[in-house]
Design a protein around this motif. Sequence first.
Motif: not given
Length: 338
Positions: A56-61
């Motif tokens: 999730l945070f890789a995608t959001l970033g």
Amino acid sequence: MTSGAGPGLRRALTRQPSAYLVASLRGVGQVDLQAQPLTGALILAALWAAGWQVGLFATLGTLISTATAYALDVDRGSIGQGLQGYSGCLTGIALVGSLGHHPATYVLTVVGCAVTTVLTATLATLLEPYRLTPLTAPFCLVSGVMVLGAPSFARIWHGAPAPVANPTSGDTGITFSDLWHAFFTNVSQVFLVNSWYVGLIMLAGLACAGLRVLLAAALGSVAGIVAAWALGAPTAQISSGIYGYNAVLVGIALGAVFLAATPWNAGYALFGAALSTGLTAAITSLFTPFDGHTFTWPFILTTWALLAAVPQLPRLRAATARGPSPHPRPRPEEGTHR
């Protein structure tokens, strides 16, 4: 922000949503210096396999930093090649890994990933006279500052960051199981993930970018393992990829992106991969007293130093760009052997 920034972002999200998504996928792949969407898709799938928070945070970033580039009207070619998304991808992973899954982490991810886009432009301007690229330095700077500063703010700090590896402790014996785990986790640790099967999926993604890229990553991983073992690094840290992920990145950068495919360049890439392994221990020791994180600084410093030397080393050849290139190459000096 320029007057056209708002419309630029709206066009990206409404008229060309596919271009925005493809640019974001390429941003994930550009962590390994590869712009192929399929490479980015497989690496992103591997990150989700590592855990939903990491994915999730890789995608959001990546989405946030790419959207920021559209909003600031950054060159569309640069955005399209994924060069505005990769630092955001790593920043998102670093923040959730260090600060945990909390509402404050989402806020910091938005701010931090937007700042990486600005710092990418800053470093590109400063490095342009030297024909060098920012690499992952924006990620290292933003994530390093945020993680170090977090304990000062009660609404942000929710616990200690992951412990920094101690390069001077542990058993130095090594088994076949340690070796094959290290080979794959060296690849996954580029994204701050300790998992051999995640590294395997990522290698499959790199294979989609071409055989030369796959070989460069594999040989970089092997060089990192050999160098770490020869120097007497603790087995547990070799097996977990702590000493090899920078070698993988150096191997790809020098062995498959910035330099031509020649025997001398291949040897230079392996030398750089081994060099980054020793530098990993030095930088880790430097950062340990204040709980700093090594991140990809060994890769950045090694690659910058070795690329800057290329014009003065006639045996080495910079890559010849074929069409638009996402990464600037060192200028070969007149009279260099071709």
